[in-house]
Design a protein around this motif. Structure first.
Motif, PDB file in Angstrom:
ATOM      1  N   SER A  17       0.839  -1.201   0.000  1.00 14.23           N
ATOM      2  CA  SER A  17       0.000   0.000   0.000  1.00 14.23           C
ATOM      3  C   SER A  17       0.868   1.242   0.000  1.00 14.23           C
ATOM      4  N   ALA A  18       0.535   2.203  -0.877  1.00 13.44           N
ATOM      5  CA  ALA A  18       1.279   3.466  -0.966  1.00 13.44           C
ATOM      6  C   ALA A  18       0.480   4.427  -1.838  1.00 13.44           C
ATOM      7  N   VAL A  19       0.967   5.708  -1.843  1.00 14.35           N
ATOM      8  CA  VAL A  19       0.392   6.708  -2.737  1.00 14.35           C
ATOM      9  C   VAL A  19       1.452   7.054  -3.763  1.00 14.35           C
ATOM     10  N   TYR A  20       1.076   6.925  -5.049  1.00  9.19           N
ATOM     11  CA  TYR A  20       2.002   7.203  -6.130  1.00  9.19           C
ATOM     12  C   TYR A  20       1.595   8.511  -6.809  1.00  9.19           C
ATOM     13  N   GLN A  21       2.609   9.263  -7.223  1.00  8.92           N
ATOM     14  CA  GLN A  21       2.383  10.511  -7.940  1.00  8.92           C
ATOM     15  C   GLN A  21       2.956  10.395  -9.342  1.00  8.92           C
ATOM     16  N   CYS A  22       2.154  10.847 -10.313  1.00  6.15           N
ATOM     17  CA  CYS A  22       2.622  10.904 -11.701  1.00  6.15           C
ATOM     18  C   CYS A  22       2.784  12.366 -12.061  1.00  6.15           C
ATOM     19  N   ASN A  23       3.954  12.746 -12.585  1.00  4.07           N
ATOM     20  CA  ASN A  23       4.223  14.126 -12.990  1.00  4.07           C
ATOM     21  C   ASN A  23       4.513  14.130 -14.487  1.00  4.07           C
ATOM     22  N   ALA A  24       3.683  14.887 -15.253  1.00  2.00           N
ATOM     23  CA  ALA A  24       3.896  15.059 -16.695  1.00  2.00           C
ATOM     24  C   ALA A  24       4.205  16.525 -16.925  1.00  2.00           C
ATOM     25  N   SER A  25       5.365  16.833 -17.523  1.00  2.00           N
ATOM     26  CA  SER A  25       5.766  18.236 -17.627  1.00  2.00           C
ATOM     27  C   SER A  25       6.469  18.490 -18.950  1.00  2.00           C
ATOM     28  N   ASN A  26       6.305  19.732 -19.453  1.00  2.00           N
ATOM     29  CA  ASN A  26       7.104  20.263 -20.551  1.00  2.00           C
ATOM     30  C   ASN A  26       7.351  21.736 -20.267  1.00  2.00           C
ATOM     31  N   GLU A  27       7.890  22.468 -21.213  1.00  2.00           N
ATOM     32  CA  GLU A  27       8.283  23.849 -20.954  1.00  2.00           C
ATOM     33  C   GLU A  27       7.101  24.767 -20.699  1.00  2.00           C
TER      34      GLU A  27
END
Length: 1204
Positions: A427-437
């Motif tokens: 069990s955990a909390v996952y973060q997804c980060n999508a980034s560009n300029e």
């Protein structure tokens, strides 16, 4: 296994979509059902539920609140970072955290500055199952700086030059809204010539003198702080070249003018953007704004096109008088070259803007929470797109996954994390980060590993009551890990409910799409997984729907009347309805005039305010129905009042009035009437009508009329009473506006011209002393107009005119003031006289014995001396060629309209001597007759003999007597008699043909068979051929020696013979014969009935066939004898329908020629050769019967004849 309950359904009727949407929304918001008992036992990782925006602009005058709310079990704890480092809240006395949440409250109202807390903040919510993080929240205080002080010199420029007034507002946070106003805070008007650009500057394509003013002020409104800053006023003066004298020109140099351009017309040039091309970059989803502003004289017009495509129809908008092109919700497909075109009459210029659409990251598939049971597999998917394509990175509990504690059940594959054989420690909390300029996206998704047996959260023994024919939804909210399967059963021993009848939703709900009475019962919900089973019973009752069986109806009532609305309701006997009446969706007025009695609502003494919509509402605990009806309280309007005349001119006046009460029915129009007290006192005339929205009317008036006006209002019920009359208004006299109408010139005698007209009425006279100026002159001469002024009459006679000469005529009205406008000229003729010349070269061509064609030469037009009406032929029969006795007959006349030079003479008698002449006809009468022309008609076939009688019958002979044809149409050469016997079976015997001299009128046939019926055909002949035949039937007498005791047969009505009366009722042959006759009568009745039902008229051919030559008979193939005497369609001589009745009625066929269509004005038609097209009608003549009818004995043959 993913436990999140999604609202996908296996089959969904359209009517249940809203309810399931609600279920969908609930399930998406609650990853684990928020049942209080369930939450006491279940653990859940943190979930961020609320946070401040990424770009958080705060008001520096208020306390700072940075939101961070989260849920979880156990409740999470919160911490913050500021500019990437831990933010210790306890060390700052101005910062506190809201109890039970992570929201920061920074108190800067008492002390401190907002700028101190400017930075990037991030919130972390943590419990034993993991940690969730918020977005990076950039906190900045809003700014509304003042304009820098600057000295603005007045601007002076010449008329027609272009001008740009710069605004250059101070940089604020967020950017301000720009607008231009004057000192009175009134917005400056903008147009295609003057407009504000996107940068806030004010652009003039060309200036006009009215642009001169000293208070052009640019304002900047900072919405966040609700402040407005203004720039120093700018003074602009526009002068013309003529105003610059040499002295001013000597003191001013070109630099002191804003521009040295001439005020002459010029083609367009762009003020913004500069050059021929530019580039624009915009982010996906934003509004793309492109701007082109041009100067020129005349003012240019702006057009937009996309070079490599078309502009999107539903997303394209034009602003600022088409100088700005906006495309909303811009996407990558909107990239390309856009061209703006500026045109005026002197030319056009183009500017191309290259648009590139970039995109900050946007979700294709955001990661979703996973609730798994131990040993199960699952995956988190994080997919995003953008331009440029974003980079995907993962974090676990807020820590980059590369440095997070290792988890053997976890495997990272780019944008996907795959979990295999998970355990509770996974069990955990996952973060997804999508980034560009251009930006970033951050999403939290937890993995919660639980092992729970099924639980049913719906209360046991819940009772559902549903209206019949409506959907029924039975709830079975459940929870378990692994995800339980759910089944439904009906009754104690029922089998699982099938999906072809029911809808089983994945949230456990059972849907009965159309509940019926037999749907009533107990339903059991069973939830199973590998850890156990749970079940729950619910009960369903089906009720009858409530219906309004008698609805209130639309009612119209006049003020003071009484109206009743009826509302009858039928309902389930276990439900108790309540009936409520509403008026305009509100309660009924608290007034004794409203009475509710069981099924009725009665409104007495109706007022205007009682009009509206009345609704009957029947409510039960399960359903409600309603029905409405509109009550209209109407009446005719009250009459208008306060009539006033203003703007009184010679030929117009302004009439105004105040409308009366419209009595709740809108006034549709006003009718204005006038009275002429001078010419027609007491008589009101229609003046005009105006819309019901107007209370004034501009009325056109005629001169020399004493006007009074009144007004009536009209609504759907009718018109009001007239208003009181206005004051009188006498218009001045003037010359007539119109001239008399219906002017004609016709002579009554050969030497005069009668000029007539329709005189003006008193209203049209426009003044006193109405007279008429009558003028005339010959059309083809050079004479001057002859004029005479006459009194108010309608006719003037000019004497001594030549006969039938064209004249030009005009009649002009005049009065004491002057003449009417020049009248129109009409043409007339002086009087006609009789024609002088007869038609010449008259020729006659005899077409046949009854038709002749006449030709003649036209007479000269001058000799007609009038309007040519046509030509008239007089013709008459002078003598009989057969008898040579002269006798004068009445002359016949045929008229041929117009200029025809030939005509047909129909209906002539054959073998006759005719005389004719031709005359020309005009409006006065006939001219002289042409010389008589004589012609003879050839012989024709005779008519049928006038009569045919059979007398003196004996057993073997019959005597025939006849009268010659009434119209022999020539010299008779002989008679032809044909006859044939008819036996008892109606078969025909041989046909005998006999020639009889023309001078005979009696003939005896001998050696005939006794007691036999014969059919006779008789006609006369001339050299032209055989005429029409006449038919008759007769029976020879019975031979008394051979047929003793048998009464003689019938020989036709009117014939009598002596015979012995013998009783034969006991004779066998007689009984048999009577049976045959009865059968024959029955058959004949059936045939008559069928023929009567067919109806219609016999065509000409059938009539001709009825008199056909008796020799044309069908022959039997075997013996060559004639066929049966039958009722065949051929109408042969012995057809029953064509036989002569036994009363000796003689059928005589006449063929009278008609004059139809040979002369004008008579109906009829002829072929080109003059033959008549149509059906000749025959005449039937009856002769009295001979002999003593009373002595005739009954016989079988007589009985048969009576039915023929």
């Amino acid at each position: 296994m993913q436990l999140e309950i999604m609202p996908r359904k296996k089959r969904l009727p359209a009517g249940r979509a809203p309810l399931l949407l609600l279920l969908c929304q609930l399930v998406r918001a609650l990853d684990v059902p928020l049942d209080p008992k369930l939450l006491e036992d279940l653990v859940q990782p943190p979930t961020i539920t609320q946070q401040s925006p990424k770009d958080y602009i705060i008001d520096p005058r208020e306390n700072i609140v940075i939101q961070c709310e989260a849920k979880g079990k156990p409740p999470p704890s919160f911490s913050w970072t500021r500019n990437g480092t831990h933010f210790d809240i306890e060390k700052d006395p101005l910062v506190t955290m809201k109890p039970g949440s992570g929201t920061l409250m920074i108190n800067i109202m008492s002390e401190g500055k907002a700028e101190t807390y400017e930075g990037v903040y991030q919130c972390t919510a943590r419990n034993e199952r993991g940690a969730a993080i918020s977005n990076n929240i950039v906190v900045r205080p809003s700014r509304s700086p003042l304009w820098t002080k600057e000295k603005l010199e007045p601007i002076t420029l010449r008329n027609g030059q272009s001008l740009i007034l710069p605004c250059r507002p101070p940089l604020g946070l967020p950017p301000p809204i720009i607008f231009w106003m004057d000192n009175s805070f009134q917005r400056l008007p903008q147009s295609e010539r003057v407009s504000q650009g996107l940068n806030g500057d004010l652009y003039f394509s060309n200036v006009l003198p009215e642009d001169t003013r000293e208070d052009y002020i640019c304002y900047a409104r900072f919405n966040h702080t609700q402040t407005i800053q203004q720039k120093q006023p700018i003074s602009v003066k526009v002068i013309s070249v003529d105003e610059l004298n040499d002295t001013i020109a000597a003191n001013l140099n070109d630099s002191e003018f804003y521009s040295a351009k001439s005020n002459r017309e010029r083609p367009p040039t762009f003020l913004t953007p500069e050059g021929n091309a530019s580039h624009k970059e915009e982010l996906r989803g934003n509004v793309l704004s492109l701007e082109c502003i041009a100067e020129g004289l005349p003012t240019p017009i702006i057009y937009w096109i996309k070079e490599d495509g078309t502009l999107p129809i539903n997303r394209t908008f034009y602003k600022n008088f088409k100088k700005t092109l906006q495309i909303i919700q811009v996407s990558e497909a909107d990239s390309g070259n856009y061209q703006c075109i500026a045109k005026n009459p002197l030319g056009a210029i183009y500017h191309t803007i290259s648009v590139t659409v970039k995109a900050a990251p946007y979700w294709i598939m955001a990661p979703q929470n996973l609730v798994l049971s131990p040993g199960e597999d699952g995956r988190l998917i994080c997919r995003a797109n953008g331009n440029p394509k974003p980079r995907i990175s993962w974090l676990s509990n807020g820590v980059p996954i590369e440095i997070a504690p290792d988890d053997p059940s976890r495997n990272i594959d780019g944008d996907t994390i795959i979990f295999s054989n998970v355990q509770e420690r996974s069990s955990a909390v996952y973060q997804c980060n999508a980034s560009n300029e251009y930006g970033y996206l951050l999403a939290n998704a937890f993995v919660n590993v639980l092992a729970e047996p099924p639980r049913i959260l719906t209360s046991a023994n819940t009772l559902y009551q549903v209206i019949a024919d409506r959907p029924a939804l039975l709830d079975c909210a459940f929870f378990g890990s692994p995800l339980p399967t759910v089944e439904w059963f009906k009754g104690a021993k029922g089998s699982a409910l099938r999906e072809d009848i029911y809808v089983l939703h994945e949230n456990g709900t059972l849907e009965i799409p159309v509940a019926q009475k037999d749907s009533t019962g107990t339903y059991t919900c069973v939830a199973r997984n590998k850890l156990g089973m749970a079940k729950n019973e619910v009960h369903l009752e089906i009720k009858d729907a409530t219906r309004i069986i008698k609805q209130p109806e639309y009612a119209v009532v006049q003020r003071g009347g009484t109206v009743s609305f009826e509302c009858k309701v039928k309902h389930d006997h276990t439900l108790i309805p309540t009936i409520t009446w509403l008026k305009d969706n509100g309660e009924l007025p608290n007034d004794g005039r409203f009475t509710v009695d069981k099924d009725h609502l009665v409104v007495a003494d109706v007022w205007d305010d009682d009009g509206g919509t009345y609704t009957c509402v029947a409510n039960t605990t399960l359903d409600n129905v309603s029905a409405s009806a509109v009550l209209s309280v109407v009446d005719v309007p009250n009459p208008p009042f306060d009539l006033e005349l203003t703007d009184q001119l010679d030929k117009s006046v302004q009439l105004s009035w105040t409308p009366g009460n419209d009595n709740n029915s809108p006034i549709t129009k006003f009718i204005i009437e006038y009275e002429d007290a001078m010419h027609e006192a007491g008589l009101w005339h229609h003046q005009t009508e105006v819309s019901g929205m107007q209370t004034t009317a501009h009325l056109k008036l005629s001169p020399y009329v004493n006007y009074s006006f009144r007004v009536m209002a009209v609504n759907s019920l009718g018109r009001s009473l007239p208003s009181e009359a206005s004051e009188q208004y006498l218009t001045k006299a003037a010359e007539p506006d119109t001239n008399p109408t219906a002017v004609e010139g016709l002579g009554s005698e050969p030497d005069n011209l009668v000029i007539t007209w329709k005189p003006l009425n008193g209203f049209e006279s426009n003044g006193p002393g109405l007279q008429y100026k009558v003028s005339w002159r010959q059309k083809d001469g050079d004479d001057e107009w002859t004029s005479v002024v006459v009194a108010n009459v309608s006719k003037y006679i000019v004497s001594g005119t030549p006969t039938f000469v064209p004249y030009l005529i005009k009649v002009q009205a005049l009065n004491d003031v002057g003449f009417a406008p020049e009248p129109a000229v009409v043409m007339g003729h002086s009087g006609e006289d009789l024609p002088m010349v007869a038609p010449g070269n008259v020729r006659v061509n005899v077409v046949n014995s009854t038709l002749a064609e006449v030709h003649w030469d036209p007479v000269p037009l001058k000799s007609i001396r009038g309007h040519l009406q046509g030509y008239r032929i007089y013709y008459w029969k002078a003598q009989s060629s057969s008898k040579r006795n002269r006798r004068h007959l009445e002359k016949k006349i045929l008229t041929f309209q117009g200029s025809k030079t030939h005509g047909m003479l129909p209906g002539l008698e054959p073998f006759s001597h005719y005389t004719l002449n031709v005359r020309v006809v005009n409006g006065k009468g006939e001219g002289p007759a042409s010389p008589d022309r004589v012609f003879n008609t050839p012989e024709g076939v005779p008519s049928a003999p006038s009569s045919l009688k059979i007398v003196n019958p004996t057993p073997d002979s019959l005597t025939l007597e006849w009268d010659p044809p009434s119209r022999p149409n020539g010299i008779l050469t002989e008679y032809t008699l044909k006859y044939q016997p008819i036996n008892s079976t109606h078969e025909l015997g041989p046909l005998v043909d006999l020639k009889i001299p023309a001078n005979k009128t009696r003939w005896t046939l001998k050696n005939l068979n006794f007691s036999t019926r014969y059919k006779f055909y008789f006609y006369a002949q001339t050299a032209a051929g055989s005429g029409s035949q006449i038919t008759e039937e007769a029976v020879t007498n019975v031979d008394e020696g051979k047929m003793a005791g048998i009464p003689p047969p019938d020989v036709g009505a009117g014939k009598a013979m002596a015979s012995r009366q013998v009783d034969i009722a006991t004779q066998g042959w007689f009984i048999g014969l009577m049976c045959a006759v009865a059968l024959l009568i029955l058959i004949l009745l059936i045939v008559c009935f069928i023929r009567r039902n067919k109806g219609g008229k016999y065509p000409v051919k059938e009539k001709e066939d009825a008199h056909a030559d008796p020799e044309i008979q069908p022959m039997k193939e075997d013996d060559g004898t004639f066929g049966e005497y039958s009722d065949a369609e051929d109408h042969k001589p012995l057809k029953k329908g064509s036989r002569t009745p036994s009363d000796r009625t003689v059928k005589k066929e006449d063929s009278d020629d008609s004059l139809v269509d040979y002369g004008e004005g008579v109906n009829g038609q002829f072929n080109e050769d003059g033959s008549f097209i149509g059906q000749y009608s025959g005449k039937k003549e009856k002769e009295p019967a001979e002999g003593n009818e009373s002595s005739e004995a009954p016989s079988p043959v007589n009985a048969m004849n009576s039915f023929v």
